[in-house]
Structure formats: C-alpha cells, structure tokens
Design an enzyme around this catalytic site. Sequence first.
Site, PDB file in Angstrom:
ATOM      1  N   CYS A  43       0.664  -1.660  -0.056  1.00  0.00           N
ATOM      2  CA  CYS A  43      -0.031   0.021   0.266  1.00  0.00           C
ATOM      3  C   CYS A  43       1.196   1.105   0.067  1.00  0.00           C
ATOM      4  CB  CYS A  43      -0.633   0.077   1.316  1.00  0.00           C
ATOM      5  SG  CYS A  43      -1.550   1.153   1.336  1.00  0.00           S
ATOM      6  N   CYS A  48      -1.533   1.371  -3.410  1.00  0.00           N
ATOM      7  CA  CYS A  48      -2.178   2.449  -3.137  1.00  0.00           C
ATOM      8  C   CYS A  48      -1.914   4.233  -2.986  1.00  0.00           C
ATOM      9  CB  CYS A  48      -3.696   2.284  -2.004  1.00  0.00           C
ATOM     10  SG  CYS A  48      -3.498   0.599  -1.286  1.00  0.00           S
ATOM     11  N   LYS A  51      -0.159   5.764  -5.564  1.00  0.00           N
ATOM     12  CA  LYS A  51      -0.622   5.751  -7.150  1.00  0.00           C
ATOM     13  C   LYS A  51      -1.410   6.748  -7.155  1.00  0.00           C
ATOM     14  CE  LYS A  51      -4.547   3.461  -5.865  1.00  0.00           C
ATOM     15  NZ  LYS A  51      -5.878   2.349  -5.716  1.00  0.00           N
ATOM     16  N   TYR A 178      -9.400  -3.814 -10.955  1.00  0.00           N
ATOM     17  CA  TYR A 178      -8.300  -2.478 -10.461  1.00  0.00           C
ATOM     18  C   TYR A 178      -7.984  -1.714 -10.715  1.00  0.00           C
ATOM     19  CZ  TYR A 178      -6.172  -3.748  -6.288  1.00  0.00           C
ATOM     20  OH  TYR A 178      -5.368  -3.697  -5.691  1.00  0.00           O
ATOM     21  N   GLU A 182      -7.800   1.818 -13.450  1.00  0.00           N
ATOM     22  CA  GLU A 182      -6.662   2.922 -12.815  1.00  0.00           C
ATOM     23  C   GLU A 182      -5.313   3.433 -12.996  1.00  0.00           C
ATOM     24  OE1 GLU A 182      -7.786   2.130  -7.898  1.00  0.00           O
ATOM     25  OE2 GLU A 182      -6.287   1.526  -8.936  1.00  0.00           O
ATOM     26  N   HIS A 437     -27.500  21.235  -0.194  1.00  0.00           N
ATOM     27  CA  HIS A 437     -27.340  21.657  -2.133  1.00  0.00           C
ATOM     28  C   HIS A 437     -26.782  23.108  -1.508  1.00  0.00           C
ATOM     29  CE1 HIS A 437     -29.434  22.730  -5.558  1.00  0.00           C
ATOM     30  NE2 HIS A 437     -29.751  24.006  -5.317  1.00  0.00           N
ATOM     31  N   GLU A 442     -26.034  14.991  -2.693  1.00  0.00           N
ATOM     32  CA  GLU A 442     -27.569  15.180  -1.969  1.00  0.00           C
ATOM     33  C   GLU A 442     -28.158  14.235  -3.067  1.00  0.00           C
ATOM     34  OE1 GLU A 442     -29.213  18.883  -3.317  1.00  0.00           O
ATOM     35  OE2 GLU A 442     -27.614  19.272  -4.398  1.00  0.00           O
TER      36      GLU A 442
END
Length: 448
Positions: A43, A48, A51, A178, A182, A437, A442
């Site tokens: 990682c 992670c 990356k 993934y 990515e 908002h 939302e």
Amino acid sequence: MSEFEYDLFVIGAGSGGVRASRVAAAHGAKVAVAEEYRVGGTCVIRGCVPKKLLIYGAHFAEDLKDARRFGWDVPECGFEWATLRDNVLAEVDRLEGLYGNTLDNHKVEVIRERATITGPHGVKLASGREISAKVILVATGAWPILPEIEGAEHGITSNEVFHLPECPGRIVIVGGGYIANEFAGIFHQLGSHVTMVNRGSDLLRGYDAQIRDRLLQISMTKGINFRFNAKMERIEKNEDGTLCVRFHSGDPVTADVVMFATGRRPHTDGLGLEKAGVELNDKGAIKVDAYSRTSCESIYAVGDVTDRLQLTPVAIREGHAFADTVFGGNPRTVDYGCVPSAVFSHPPLAGVGMTEAEARNKLGTVKIYTSDFRPMKNVLAGRDERALYKMVVDATTNRVVGLHMIGPDAPEILQAAAVAVKAGLTKQDFDDTVALHPSMAEELVLLK
C-alpha cells in the site's frame, strides 16, 4: 525466563504486519518483524499511496483545461513525468520513515532480511541466524501475476510502474480489474495512447454492472482503446526498443510499455510453511480460521496472504484483532460484511453492500433507485460526462442493502454513506434527511 527469544515474530512489515506488531508490543509482547524490502508494504511503497498521488497529478490535465471555462487565463502547459515521479517517490520515502518510527517508538525490533519458517516456533534469516518465537505471524501480502506467454519478461507490473524513466507515448495495459482501470486513466490523462487488453468481456467483475458499464462508456469516449476477448500470444521486442503485442486473432499492437495487471497471488512461495504443517488453499493462500490462526497452532496469518479481502483497511483490522486476541486477552474477529471499496479510475467509482444482481439472487424482490445527472462543474466546463448513483433496496424491509456510484469524488461520498448501509438504515431514513444543496452527495437523499 522465556524459552523463546520473542513472544511474536512477524514476517512482513506491510499494513497488517505493522499494525499487529505495534499493538502486540503495546500489550507487553517482545516483538520483532522481518522485512526483506521496505517497511510499509504494498500500500505505502508500491500501491494505494503512490498510485493515488499519480491520480492527483493526472487530474490536472482536465482541471487546467476546465479552468479556462471558469475565467482563468491558463496558458498551454507542458508535463514533466520525472518531476511527478520523483516527488511521489520522495513522499513514499517519507512515509516509510514514519512507519519505521512507529515501530521504533513501540520498541518493535525491525530486521531488514528475508525470513523463512523452519518449524512451529522457528524462523531462519537470510543471514543464517535462527530465531525462536512463541507465536509467528505471516503477513507477506500478495504479488503480481505474470501471464505465461512468450516475451512476458518485456512487460512490467504495478511494482515497476512508479519507476518508469519516462511517460510512455503508447502503453498496453493487460487486465480488466481495478489496477488496470486506474492506470489506464492515469496514463491517458498524462497524454499516453492507452490500449486495454482483456481476455474476457467484462471489466471490474464484482462491481455493479450498471456502474461498470458507465465507466466503459466514459473511458471509450475519452479515447481509451479496448480489446476484449483478446488472447495474447507473445510479446516481441523490436530493435528500436518498442514492443509488439501479438494475439491469437486480430491485429498486433505496438507499444512503448506493456503493463500486466492480471491479478495478484498470495506471496507464500519459499516461506517454508510446509515445515510447520501450514495448509494452503488451491490459490496458494494460507488457510486461517476466524481468528487468523493457521493449521499450525502457533502460526497465524493476516492480510492479502490469506486472500480473504485484499484491501489495506481489512489487513489492518485483521492485524489489530490478532494482537488483541493473542496478546491482549480480548478475542476479536473481523466483520467482512458490507465492506466499502473504490476504483480510482477516471472518473472514480465506489460501492458498498450488494450489487443489483446479488440482491436479486439473494433477496428475490428488490427496488432500484437511481440518479443519472451531469455534475454542476461538468456543465459549466462543457463536459457531457454524467455521474450515476444507484441504491439497492430490499423490497420487503425497505432496508438499503447496496449503494453504488460513479462520478467525481464518489469514494469520498461513499465512505460516509457506507455507515448508513452498514447500520441497516432504510430508504425512508435517506428520504427523511434534508438535502445539502448544492452538492453531488444530495442526490443520495433525492433518489427516485
């Protein structure tokens, strides 16, 4: 005096191993951890973290272009791969130092050598030193898989991609998971011509079909090329250093770099696990029980090497639960239900809970609520790219059993929303919450 040199010996200083080491030490155990490469694991060192930093860097390509629509006089900007690469690697160095400091502060001995198992309580270092430990924890992670084709040695994996001497003009990325998606987004934004090669017909199996179809649509619109159901035959290296990827059918593809993102295998080869009677499954992963104990009573395993859920936060929880169980007098297991995950593609997607297909198979009757909209920023930037939010609801109980989304900041929004899904809230609970908002998030309380 103990008959063992250490109460706990950990093999692998990645996310799971580091957490287990420091928590066990905090409980009073004498701990050592062996790491043959760098502290921090996949990682931090080659996964992670670097990356995500590349993703931030790549995103400026569109941000700078969009800025002109918002009134900013942005000149034509060049990009220097070496600057981004070196800054990312410097940050990795900094983080590795912090991980080392954490272990030092908890009085965990770090041994920078390869370690293998010689028996239920025995470990041997590459230097020849033999060590005894009451408990051994294996946390060696997983390793990229290379396809068995001629010329595979000419390709790279996610381990080497952070060290490329230059940004490739043309890159072939093999895989549909993934990691493949990515890096396709990263290199496309940095100006590379990207071709994704997948031996099957689907991207991102395991994610909701509607969400991954939207990613494919957007990626193709951006200009990323796809070769589905493509069986690679060999990779040839040309005299000028370029690579030619040949297939069993269809035209070959020429590239400067071929990157394999075809899965990761538990890193168990050569560890000596058989000497302690540690059983592996058919994928080479270490078999463990709910408390991460292997078939050998004194040996445990956590993280990707067990192939339960290959996610950093899961490895950390497993390591912590192990240390509390074995050294803290507080037996704990990890709940693998409803774990959120994300793909930092371009745009990113994220999900938690059951997909629509999973819910229909398990629950029978479900209700689906969606919002398909163009984010406000994209409207003013003149981009047609649309976001998609999807809620899967158990029609019998009205409980939200899945949330899936693709669009800007989807992982950031999904992390908070995952709490609601994990807590078992209903669609009515979402409806009763007043919208914030104007925001993209939302849409989650306005789904129809």
